[in-house]
Design a protein around this motif. Structure first.
Motif, PDB file in Angstrom:
ATOM      1  N   CYS A 116       8.966   9.543  -2.357  1.00 13.18           N
ATOM      2  CA  CYS A 116       7.936   9.152  -2.159  1.00 13.18           C
ATOM      3  C   CYS A 116       7.787   8.551  -0.620  1.00 13.18           C
ATOM      4  CB  CYS A 116       7.605   7.800  -3.206  1.00 13.18           C
ATOM      5  SG  CYS A 116       8.889   6.353  -3.124  1.00 13.18           S
ATOM      6  N   GLY A 117       6.418   8.116  -0.363  1.00 11.06           N
ATOM      7  CA  GLY A 117       6.204   7.268   0.878  1.00 11.06           C
ATOM      8  C   GLY A 117       6.370   5.806   0.716  1.00 11.06           C
ATOM      9  N   LEU A 118       6.308   5.009   1.821  1.00 13.11           N
ATOM     10  CA  LEU A 118       6.010   3.728   1.626  1.00 13.11           C
ATOM     11  C   LEU A 118       4.755   3.186   2.493  1.00 13.11           C
ATOM     12  CD1 LEU A 118       9.588   2.362   2.582  1.00 13.11           C
ATOM     13  CD2 LEU A 118       8.569   2.711   0.017  1.00 13.11           C
ATOM     14  N   GLY A 119       4.359   2.074   2.097  1.00 15.24           N
ATOM     15  CA  GLY A 119       3.115   1.620   2.373  1.00 15.24           C
ATOM     16  C   GLY A 119       2.932   0.106   1.881  1.00 15.24           C
ATOM     17  N   GLN A 120       1.566  -0.435   2.161  1.00 16.22           N
ATOM     18  CA  GLN A 120       1.329  -1.894   1.726  1.00 16.22           C
ATOM     19  C   GLN A 120       0.494  -1.883   0.364  1.00 16.22           C
ATOM     20  OE1 GLN A 120      -1.319  -2.117   5.424  1.00 16.22           O
ATOM     21  NE2 GLN A 120      -2.315  -3.711   3.874  1.00 16.22           N
ATOM     22  N   THR A 121       0.079  -0.493  -0.024  1.00 12.37           N
ATOM     23  CA  THR A 121      -0.580  -0.661  -1.377  1.00 12.37           C
ATOM     24  C   THR A 121       0.098   0.754  -2.210  1.00 12.37           C
ATOM     25  OG1 THR A 121      -2.260  -1.749  -0.689  1.00 12.37           O
ATOM     26  CG2 THR A 121      -2.488  -0.520  -2.977  1.00 12.37           C
ATOM     27  N   ALA A 122       0.404   0.578  -3.270  1.00 16.37           N
ATOM     28  CA  ALA A 122       0.842   1.862  -4.326  1.00 16.37           C
ATOM     29  C   ALA A 122      -0.283   2.611  -4.251  1.00 16.37           C
ATOM     30  CB  ALA A 122       1.710   1.346  -5.571  1.00 16.37           C
ATOM     31  N   ILE A 157       0.746  13.033  -2.439  1.00 17.16           N
ATOM     32  CA  ILE A 157       2.093  12.368  -2.393  1.00 17.16           C
ATOM     33  C   ILE A 157       1.878  10.908  -2.991  1.00 17.16           C
ATOM     34  CG2 ILE A 157       2.723  13.436  -0.320  1.00 17.16           C
ATOM     35  CD1 ILE A 157       2.477  10.729   1.087  1.00 17.16           C
ATOM     36  N   GLN A 158       3.085  10.316  -3.392  1.00 17.06           N
ATOM     37  CA  GLN A 158       3.072   8.816  -4.015  1.00 17.06           C
ATOM     38  C   GLN A 158       3.533   7.924  -2.857  1.00 17.06           C
ATOM     39  OE1 GLN A 158       1.784   7.996  -7.026  1.00 17.06           O
ATOM     40  NE2 GLN A 158       2.365   5.996  -6.465  1.00 17.06           N
ATOM     41  N   ILE A 159       2.835   6.883  -2.892  1.00 22.22           N
ATOM     42  CA  ILE A 159       3.012   5.799  -1.846  1.00 22.22           C
ATOM     43  C   ILE A 159       3.639   4.758  -2.813  1.00 22.22           C
ATOM     44  CG2 ILE A 159       2.388   4.191  -0.106  1.00 22.22           C
ATOM     45  CD1 ILE A 159       2.465   6.788   0.924  1.00 22.22           C
ATOM     46  N   GLU A 160       4.525   4.017  -2.528  1.00 20.31           N
ATOM     47  CA  GLU A 160       5.319   2.683  -3.101  1.00 20.31           C
ATOM     48  C   GLU A 160       5.389   1.640  -2.090  1.00 20.31           C
ATOM     49  OE1 GLU A 160       5.276   2.516  -6.031  1.00 20.31           O
ATOM     50  OE2 GLU A 160       5.601   4.868  -6.855  1.00 20.31           O
TER      51      GLU A 160
END
Length: 262
Positions: A116-122, A157-160
């Motif tokens: 997964c990627g990372l961010g400020q909102t899933a 992709i999924q962002i967590e």
């Protein structure tokens, strides 16, 4: 000169096992791509950054690699963290699979991988790259912010959110974070702000004026983020040492270091 001429030629995909990365690390790489070719022909991709990490890393540290790609940083760190751990985040399936292969080639058990990627909102969102052309493609430029030269859809992709992964990660320390996510740097930082405040890690981050602008913010926005958290920006010299940065422009990897509190 031969390397520069070679990377401009049309090449078919060619996976090669390179067994002397950082002297003894093994990596399976596509040497028709820019990063793979750099390791195959000259032995490294970002030399100053590796020298800095070699000086900074201690055997029991926790290293977070955001945008791990095929594992150049994750492997380099894992080799030195005999009693520590690497948390590697890579959202693109093809790179994530390659990362897993390279970890197995070296027998490391101290790398935890997250697809997964990372961010400020899933969220679930598309990611893009440049179309492969006759000139060598660069495998490190996937982005969630499409542009004229990076508009080829790769996959969703999924962002967590890092700060929401407390139960999964169960961290009691965090020493250094590397972030190279082609414009999503500010979102990653906002999504791990609580961890940064709690653990005060060093943060090695690509400062790229073009990708930041494409994502809708400025270099100064990132500098202000770190200033509010009482961090100072440093550049990395050829010996791996740090020097305070007075001004940042273009594309440069910086290390943000927390200021000591009296």
């Amino acid at each position: 000169m031969f390397f520069k001429r070679w990377i401009t030629k049309s090449q078919s995909t060619s996976l090669q096992l390179v067994d002397n990365v950082d002297d003894d690390l093994k990596m399976q790489l596509d040497i028709t791509k820019k990063m793979g070719a750099a390791f195959f022909w000259i032995g490294y991709h970002e030399f100053n950054e590796w020298r800095y990490l070699h000086r900074f890393l201690k055997h029991d540290m926790v290293f977070v690699d955001v945008g791990a790609n095929q594992g150049e940083y994750a492997l380099f760190a894992a080799k030195r963290l005999k009693k520590g751990i690497v948390l590697a985040f890579e959202p693109v399936d093809s790179f994530f699979n390659q990362l897993g292969i390279n970890i197995k080639l070296n027998g490391f058990t101290n790398i935890r991988c997250f697809n997964c990627g990372l961010g400020q909102t899933a969220a679930s969102m598309p990611i893009y790259m440049a179309k492969e052309t006759q000139a060598m493609a660069h495998e490190g430029l996937a982005t969630i912010y499409p542009s004229n030269d990076r508009g080829h859809f790769v996959q969703d992709i999924q962002i967590e959110v890092f700060d929401d992964m407390d139960n999964t990660l169960a961290l009691n320390r965090l020493d250094i974070v590397k972030i190279d996510v082609e414009g999503a740097e500010l979102s990653v930082l906002n999504g791990m702000k609580n961890a940064i405040l709690k653990f005060r890690p060093h943060i090695l981050i690509e400062m790229n004026e073009i990708t930041f602008n494409t994502a809708g913010y400025e270099l100064n926005t990132v500098l202000e983020f770190f200033s509010k958290l009482n961090y100072t920006a440093y550049s990395i010299n050829k010996k791996g040492g740090l020097s305070v940065v007075e001004q940042i422009s273009g594309v440069v990897n910086c290390v943000f270091v927390p200021n000591k509190i009296d």
